[in-house]
Design a protein around this motif. Structure first.
Motif: not given
Ligand code: FAD
Length: 613
Positions: A286-288, A290, A299
């Motif tokens: 998710k973070d990567h 965004e 993940e």
């Protein structure tokens, strides 16, 4: 629909197009004919038409002797993928590797007992079997290799991938005999991998490269239900609002296109491009993702990257002209020998022909012989352009490497390749940006884990002992002390010296895996978790890297994937066996036709060569 026609993609295309319509999208072209000549492969590496020419990001604990601390990662870009560039070693790995896969996935399909039939299915094994005693008497002496038992290889009536002993492997006998002098057994590493020495068989047929293109695509080029779309760079997989993969966007000859999939999409773009494409499609951490928008949170995409790290014991010389010395040995006679007899120096891309497995002290503590070190004999001398050649292929900084090799240039010699085959370190692959043509950020984090360094140091010491054995000493073999300013503050051959040397010269053996790991990104039937209609089937799905070269295990994965897919769709649609229109006869016919074309090409090349000289 398949994305990527590499080692695994070609197998899948062959197996699935027996009774289904298949669209195979490949970013590259057909392989060049020169790739059939094993020694020719070295010239393909880093040529952008045939190699993606990836590099790692600068490494903090390795790559000190490389340009900008980046380590080269060649990856094949043509129908056949990396099997068109690779060194063709045929090795399966250890029984315990696969039992661990079975454990991790909680699916017995992946235990050694259950993957063995899939290994046997792919190959035509031209080996030397125990029961054929006449053959043992002759070949055993010539190649110094342990005879094979038929039960480990099978009758191979279904296979396409030829496996043969290398006709040319300089210093193979010295390496194996040296191992015996040190008290090790000679083993068949595919039947019973454990500590021991043996020869390396290869994917060759009559001396020519027999990668996934020759084995699985060439024989079926006339299947009308198989469409191979070359020069098709897939940029994104389309996921509909119900979470189903329904088609792919790709660019062919500069034109943006879309193809929709009726049944399912199989991603076999390899351990670098499969996670990259998933991420570009919104499937990943998710973070990567965004800024791209996350479609499916996953993940583990791009994580758990593993690779085999290797380092040369060098410089070593011998006093006899027994190593490969290109400027002396690449002759017209040798070319003729290759073309007519399928023998000689042109049949081997890396002058490698013998290998050994060892368990380091860390493994020995466990009481189980599950090797974590592999050593190869690379019987190549030090020709005049050796530094430039290594700099191009491996990415070494020529000035640093020159210190080690210039004192021995012009001499026969050899390298012992010390390889970490059960690495403890883990890396990752991230996308650089949303541009599908940008190279991803590859960070294997080589040698960050202290155990990895400890194991490699043990390997270097073992390699030195081998050089000191009688078979090598008979050739006047010597491992030289040469001035090396970056490490000379350590005592030569001390642990500190080896650590410094390894941090400078360790390179990738080009075996990345596990970036779409089974049990994390895909389930044990290789379906992407969280998406319908999408599987991954290539080296990226290995939950743990195997402790041997990765091509053969990747082909096995593709055989398994084809079985899963056929089982599933046969149950859905009751596909009748009568639909099979493919025949062995047809395949043989294609082989002979393509073989003739290849011979004609060889003759043309020979004429071109003579004209030149
Ligand atoms: C120089 C070298 C030497 C090696 N030596 C050996 C050896 O001796 N023995 C051994 O067992 N292993 C060896 N290996 C490793 C082995 O070849 C690989 O593990 C194996 O080929 C991986 O197969 P794959 O199907 O996962 O990927 P690949 O064979 O790399 O196939 C991926 C395919 O997907 C295509 N592709 C990628 N992205 C896209 C896209 N966006 N759109 C369309 N197509 C795309 C690529 O062009 C390629 O054809 C070597 C590898 C290299 C590079």
């Amino acid at each position: 629909m398949e994305i990527g026609a590499g080692s695994s993609g070609c197998v899948l295309a062959n197996r699935l197009s027996k009774n289904s319509k298949v669209l195979l999208l490949e970013a590259g072209d057909d392989p060049l004919a020169i790739q059939s000549i094993p020694a020719g492969a070295l010239f393909m590496i880093n040529m952008p038409e045939w190699d993606w020419s990836y590099q790692t990001v600068p490494q903090s604990t390795a790559g000190f002797g490389m340009q900008d601390r980046k380590i080269n990662w060649p990856r094949g870009k043509s129908v056949g993928g990396s099997s068109n560039l690779n060194y063709m070693f045929y090795l399966r790995g250890n029984r315990l590797d696969y039992d661990l896969w079975g454990n991790i996935t909680k699916d017995d399909t992946w235990t050694f007992e259950n993957v063995l039939p899939s290994f046997k299915k792919s190959i035509v094994y031209n080996g030397r079997f125990v029961e054929n005693s006449k053959e043992i008497n002759t070949t055993y002496l010539v190649y110094g290799s342990a005879p094979r038992r038929r039960e480990h290889y099978g009758e191979s009536t279904y296979g396409n991938m030829y496996v043969e002993s290398r006709p040319y492997a300089p210093l193979r006998d010295e390496f194996i005999d040296g191992g015996k002098e040190l008290g090790y057994d000679e083993i068949d590493a595919n039947a019973d991998q454990r500590t021991g020495f043996g020869d390396i068989e290869a994917n060759i047929r009559n001396g020519a490269r027999w990668g996934s293109y020759s084995a699985f695509i060439q024989p079926i080029l006339d299947r009308t239900n198989l469409k191979i779309a070359k020069f098709s760079h897939v940029t994104k997989i389309k996921i509909d609002k119900n979470g189903r993969a329904v088609g792919v966007h790709y660019i062919q000859h500069g034109v943006a296109k879309f193809a929709s999939a009726k049944r399912e999409i199989i991603l076999s773009a390899g351990a670098v491009d499969s996670p990259k494409l998933l991420m570009l499609s919104g499937i990943g951490p998710k973070d990567h993702l965004e800024s791209l928008g996350v479609k499916v949170e996953s993940e583990h995409v791009g994580k758990h990257l593993q690779d085999h790290t290797a380092v040369f014991l060098m410089p070593n010389t011998i006093d006899q002209p027994k190593s490969l010395y290109p400027f002396r040995d690449f002759t017209i006679d040798q070319l003729w020998n290759f073309m007519i007899n399928g023998k000689g120096v042109f049949t081997n891309p890396s002058a490698a022909g013998a290998q050994a497995f060892f368990s380091s002290s860390l493994v020995n503590q466990t009481g189980v012989d599950w090797p974590d070190l592999q050593l190869y004999m690379f019987g190549s001398g030090h020709h005049e352009t050796v530094v430039e050649d290594f700099a191009r292929i491996q990415g070494f900084n020529a000035t640093v490497l020159d210190q080690i090799l210039s004192p021995v240039v012009g001499r026969d010699g050899f390298y012992i390749v010390v390889t970490l085959v059960r690495p403890h370190g883990r890396g990752e692959i991230l996308i650089r940006d949303r541009n599908p043509f940008s190279h991803p950020l590859i960070n294997p984090r080589y040698l960050e884990h202290p155990k990895d360094m400890k194991i490699l140091i043990e390997g270097m010491k073992l390699a030195v002992k081998l050089v000191e054995t009688t078979p090598f000493q008979k050739l006047g073999a010597r491992h030289h002390k040469v001035p090396f300013k970056q490490c000379d503050h350590h005592e030569w051959k001390s642990d500190g010296y080896w650590e410094c040397f390894i941090r400078h010269f360790a390179f990738s053996l080009y075996h990345p895996t596990s970036t779409c790991s089974m049990g994390k990104v895909v389930d044990s039937r290789l379906r992407v978790i969280g998406v319908n209609g999408l599987r991954v089937a290539d080296a990226s799905i290995m939950p743990i890297i195997v402790n041997a070269n990765t091509n053969t295990p990747t082909v096995m994965i593709a055989e398994k994937a084809a079985d899963f897919i056929r089982e599933y769709w046969t149950a859905q649609y009751q596909v009748s066996e009568k639909e099979l229109f493919y025949t062995k006869k047809n395949e043989e016919h294609c082989f002979y036709t393509s073989r003739q074309n290849f011979k004609i090409l060889q003759i043309l090349m020979l004429h071109a060569y003579i004209d030149d000289t």
